[in-house]
Scaffold this active site. Structure first.
Site, PDB file in Angstrom:
ATOM      1  N   PHE A   1       2.404  25.230   4.913  1.00  0.00           N
ATOM      2  CA  PHE A   1       2.556  23.685   4.638  1.00  0.00           C
ATOM      3  C   PHE A   1       2.252  23.027   3.242  1.00  0.00           C
ATOM      4  O   PHE A   1       1.800  22.030   3.284  1.00  0.00           O
ATOM      5  CB  PHE A   1       2.380  22.909   5.786  1.00  0.00           C
ATOM      6  CG  PHE A   1       2.924  23.809   6.915  1.00  0.00           C
ATOM      7  CD1 PHE A   1       4.196  23.574   7.504  1.00  0.00           C
ATOM      8  CD2 PHE A   1       2.179  24.317   7.787  1.00  0.00           C
ATOM      9  CE1 PHE A   1       5.001  24.028   8.478  1.00  0.00           C
ATOM     10  CE2 PHE A   1       2.927  24.939   8.979  1.00  0.00           C
ATOM     11  CZ  PHE A   1       3.989  24.711   9.340  1.00  0.00           C
TER      12      PHE A   1
ATOM     13  N   CYS B   1      11.138  23.736  -2.405  1.00  0.00           N
ATOM     14  CA  CYS B   1      11.355  24.011  -0.723  1.00  0.00           C
ATOM     15  C   CYS B   1      12.371  23.306  -0.207  1.00  0.00           C
ATOM     16  O   CYS B   1      13.230  23.745   0.467  1.00  0.00           O
ATOM     17  CB  CYS B   1      10.017  23.583  -0.287  1.00  0.00           C
ATOM     18  SG  CYS B   1       8.689  24.596  -0.666  1.00  0.00           S
TER      19      CYS B   1
HETATM   20  C1  UDX Z   1       7.286  20.373   0.460  1.00  0.00           C
HETATM   21  C2  UDX Z   1       6.640  20.097   1.943  1.00  0.00           C
HETATM   22  O1  UDX Z   1       6.024  18.818   1.714  1.00  0.00           O
HETATM   23  C3  UDX Z   1       5.583  21.277   2.269  1.00  0.00           C
HETATM   24  O2  UDX Z   1       4.670  20.994   3.296  1.00  0.00           O
HETATM   25  C4  UDX Z   1       6.064  22.756   1.930  1.00  0.00           C
HETATM   26  O3  UDX Z   1       5.050  23.562   2.333  1.00  0.00           O
HETATM   27  C5  UDX Z   1       6.774  22.659   0.767  1.00  0.00           C
HETATM   28  O4  UDX Z   1       7.669  21.678   0.288  1.00  0.00           O
HETATM   29  P1  UDX Z   1       6.595  19.940  -2.177  1.00  0.00           P
HETATM   30  O5  UDX Z   1       8.030  20.432  -2.172  1.00  0.00           O
HETATM   31  O6  UDX Z   1       5.385  20.568  -3.008  1.00  0.00           O
HETATM   32  O7  UDX Z   1       6.259  20.421  -0.538  1.00  0.00           O
HETATM   33  O8  UDX Z   1       6.617  18.335  -2.338  1.00  0.00           O
HETATM   34  P2  UDX Z   1       6.711  16.960  -1.381  1.00  0.00           P
HETATM   35  O9  UDX Z   1       5.591  16.032  -1.902  1.00  0.00           O
HETATM   36  O10 UDX Z   1       6.907  17.391  -0.113  1.00  0.00           O
HETATM   37  O11 UDX Z   1       8.000  16.477  -2.016  1.00  0.00           O
HETATM   38  C6  UDX Z   1       9.268  16.840  -2.137  1.00  0.00           C
HETATM   39  C7  UDX Z   1      10.298  16.103  -2.712  1.00  0.00           C
HETATM   40  O12 UDX Z   1      10.580  15.071  -1.935  1.00  0.00           O
HETATM   41  C8  UDX Z   1       9.766  15.776  -4.242  1.00  0.00           C
HETATM   42  O13 UDX Z   1      10.877  15.531  -4.951  1.00  0.00           O
HETATM   43  C9  UDX Z   1       9.535  14.004  -3.892  1.00  0.00           C
HETATM   44  O14 UDX Z   1       9.665  13.018  -5.082  1.00  0.00           O
HETATM   45  C10 UDX Z   1      10.495  13.737  -2.822  1.00  0.00           C
HETATM   46  N1  UDX Z   1      10.060  12.588  -1.847  1.00  0.00           N
HETATM   47  C11 UDX Z   1       9.168  12.923  -1.024  1.00  0.00           C
HETATM   48  C12 UDX Z   1      11.005  11.365  -1.889  1.00  0.00           C
HETATM   49  O15 UDX Z   1      11.817  11.341  -2.656  1.00  0.00           O
HETATM   50  N2  UDX Z   1      10.432  10.232  -0.970  1.00  0.00           N
HETATM   51  C13 UDX Z   1       9.363  10.477  -0.239  1.00  0.00           C
HETATM   52  O16 UDX Z   1       9.122   9.621   0.474  1.00  0.00           O
HETATM   53  C14 UDX Z   1       8.462  11.765  -0.424  1.00  0.00           C
END
Ligand code: UDX
Length: 445
Positions: free
Chosen positions: A157, A265
Site C-alpha cells: 500500500f 496504480c
Molecule cells: C496509490 C495508493 O495511495 C497506494 O496505497 C497504492 O499502493 C498505490 O497507489 P500513489 O499512486 O503513489 O499511491 O499516489 P496517491 O498519493 O494515492 O495519489 C494518486 C493520484 O490521486 C495522484 O495523481 C493525486 O494527485 C491524486 N489525488 C489524490 C487527487 O487528485 N486528490 C486527492 O485528494 C488525492
C-alpha cells in the site's frame, strides 16, 4: 557466499521491489534482490537508486555497506538462497483493461525450476484475485510437486513520494495465507510493525488491494464531480470537502478536487478491477464511471484554459508541475500528459517546468524550438507568458513570489488545476485566477 536459509529474496527491483527489499534489510533481514536488468543491478550495487524516492538512497547505501542487502541478476541464486520469496515484478495493463501476468507466470516457472527445499512464495505485485492460486499451480506443475511450497498474498500500500515512510509505518499489513506455517513466517517477518495485521485467505487479501485503491479513486472522482457542482452554484469545494471529511465515516483524506488521479496504480487498478468484475459477471458500472469521470477532468481543464485564453494557437503558456503528484519524478498516467498533448494540438507554445520530472517528460515530449521548451526554474518558465497552468501541487509553488511572477507574465492569468492559491489573495494581487470548484477571479471583460 554462504547460503542462509532465512534470507528473503525479492524478485523485481522496480518501485515496489526496491522499496520492499531496502526496507526489509533496514529491519535487520538479509535480502537478496534480483532483477534481470544487469545494468540496473550494477547501479544498485554502487548505491545508485533507479527511482527518486525520499530517503531510499540513504537506506540503500547503509544496507549495502553492512551487507544485509545484495543485488544479483541470477534469479536462481536468489531463490536457492532464501526461504521467503517475494514476487514484485511488473503487472502492466492490457489494452482491454485486464492485467498482463506474463512476468508473474514467468517467475513462477523459474521458481519451480530452481527450488531446492520448502519455499514461501509471496505475491506483492498488484494482481487480480485468484493469481496466488495460479502461482501455486504453476510452481507445483513445473516442479512436479517435488517440493512443498506455500503461497501467500501480501499486497503493498505504498504511496510514491512517501513509500519508505509508508513501508515502515503502515496503517495495516494484510497477509493472505493458506497454512499455519506461512502465517507464522509472515507474522514473524512483520513483528517489528506496530499496526493491525490482518490475516486472511488468499482471495480476500487480493481483493483488499484492488478494493482499497478503487475506493480511493472513487473518492477522488466523487469530489471532482462535487467540484463541478460547486463551480456552477458558487459553493466552495474546499469547505464542502472539509464539511464532508469531518464526518469520521467519510474522513478528510483524498477529497482534494483537481484535474484527476494519475500514477501507476489508480488508473490501472480501477480498470483491472472493472475487468475482474465483468469476468465474474458482477455489474460494477460504478467503477467504469469512476474512470470516465477521471478522463473527463482533462476535457474540463482544457475548456477552462479556453475560457480564459479564448484562442490557444500562438499563445505562450507556462505549465508548472508535470509529475502525477508532488515528490516524485513519475509521469505515468499523469494528467499533465493529456493536457500537454491537447495544448500542443491547439497550437499553444509551452514552457514546461517541474522540479523532478522534466527528464521523464522529455522522453515523451521532446523539446521543439518555438513550440515546447523546458526550464530550470518557474521564473524562467513564466517569463513573457500569457497564462500559467498549475498541474502538480509541488511545495515550491505554494511559496512562489506572486508579485514578482505577475511582473514577469505578459497577461496575469493563472489556471490552477490543484487549488494551490486562495482566490481572495489572487484577487488582491490583480490576477485572473481559475481554481477548481471555487470562485474564479475575472478582472477583464
Ligand atoms: C496509490 C495508493 O495511495 C497506494 O496505497 C497504492 O499502493 C498505490 O497507489 P500513489 O499512486 O503513489 O499511491 O499516489 P496517491 O498519493 O494515492 O495519489 C494518486 C493520484 O490521486 C495522484 O495523481 C493525486 O494527485 C491524486 N489525488 C489524490 C487527487 O487528485 N486528490 C486527492 O485528494 C488525492
Amino acid at each position: 557466499m554462504e547460503i542462509d536459509s532465512q534470507r528473503i529474496c525479492i524478485i523485481g527491483t522496480g518501485y515496489v521491489g526496491l522499496v520492499t527489499a531496502t526496507c526489509f534489510a533496514e529491519l535487520g533481514n538479509h535480502v537478496i534482490a534480483v532483477d534481470k536488468d544487469r545494468s540496473k543491478i550494477e547501479k544498485l550495487r554502487d548505491g545508485v537508486c533507479s527511482i527518486y524516492e525520499p530517503g531510499l538512497e540513504e537506506l540503500l547505501q547503509d544496507n549495502l555497506k553492512v551487507k544485509r542487502l545484495i543485488f544479483t541478476d541470477d534469479v536462481s541464486y536468489g531463490i536457492k538462497g532464501s526461504q521467503i520469496i517475494f514476487i514484485c515484478v511488473g503487472t502492466p495493463p492490457l489494452s482491454d483493461g485486464g492485467t498482463d501476468l506474463s512476468q508473474v507466470e514467468g517467475v513462477s516457472r523459474v521458481i519451480a525450476e530452481s527450488i531446492n527445499g520448502y519455499k514461501l512464495v509471496v505475491e506483492k505485485s498488484t494482481v487480480p484475485v485468484k493469481t496466488a492460486q495460479w502461482i501455486k499451480r504453476t510452481i507445483s506443475l513445473y516442479n512436479g510437486n517435488s517440493q512443498k511450497i506455500d503461497v501467500a498474498s501480501n499486497p503493498e500500500f505504498l504511496k510514491e513520494g512517501s513509500a519508505v515512510e509508508d513501508f515502515m509505518h503502515p496503517d495495516r499489513v494484510v497477509i493472505g495465507v493458506e497454512s499455519e506455517k506461512a502465517k507464522e513466517m509472515l507474522l514473524d517477518l512483520y513483528k517489528p510493525f506496530n499496526c493491525p495485521i490482518l490475516v486472511t485467505d488468499l482471495s480476500t487479501a487480493e481483493i483488499i488491494k484492488h478494493a482499497s485503491n478503487s475506493f480511493l479513486a472513487m473518492k477522488i472522482s466523487f469530489i471532482n464531480m462535487i467540484a463541478d457542482l460547486c463551480e456552477r452554484t458558487g459553493a466552495d469545494i474546499k469547505m464542502v470537502a472539509r464539511g464532508m471529511g469531518l464526518d469520521r465515516r467519510i474522513g478528510e483524506e483524498f477529497l482534494d478536487a483537481g484535474i484527476g488521479y494519475g500514477g501507476s496504480c489508480f488508473p490501472k487498478d480501477v480498470k483491472a478491477f472493472t475487468r475482474i468484475a465483468e469476468e465474474l459477471k458482477v455489474n460494477f458500472n460504478l467503477l467504469k464511471e469512476v474512470d470516465d469521470i477521471n478522463k473527463r477532468r482533462i476535457d474540463s481543464f482544457i475548456s477552462r484554459v479556453k475560457e480564459a485564453l479564448w484562442v490557444l494557437s500562438g499563445k505562450t503558456v507556462a505549465v508548472l508541475g508535470l509529475s502525477f503528484k508532488p515528490n516524485t519524478d513519475d509521469i505515468r498516467e499523469a494528467p499533465s500528459m493529456g493536457i500537454v498533448g491537447r495544448l500542443l494540438e491547439e497550437g499553444a507554445r509551452l514552457n514546461l517546468y517541474d522540479p523532478k520530472a522534466t527528464d521523464n517528460m522529455k522522453e515523451v515530449f521532446p523539446p521543439c524550438e518555438g513550440r515546447l521548451s523546458y526550464f530550470n526554474s518557474p521564473s524562467w518558465a513564466c517569463s513573457g507568458v500569457e497564462a500559467v497552468l498549475i498541474l502538480t501541487e509541488w511545495n515550491e509553488f505554494y511559496e512562489l513570489d506572486l508579485r514578482k511572477l505577475k511582473k514577469l507574465m505578459k497577461t496575469p492569468i493563472i489556471i490552477d488545476g490543484r487549488n494551490v492559491f486562495n482566490p481572495d489573495d489572487m484577487e488582491g494581487l490583480g490576477f485572473e485566477y481559475y481554481p477548481v470548484g471555487r470562485k474564479s477571479v475575472r478582472n477583464y471583460y
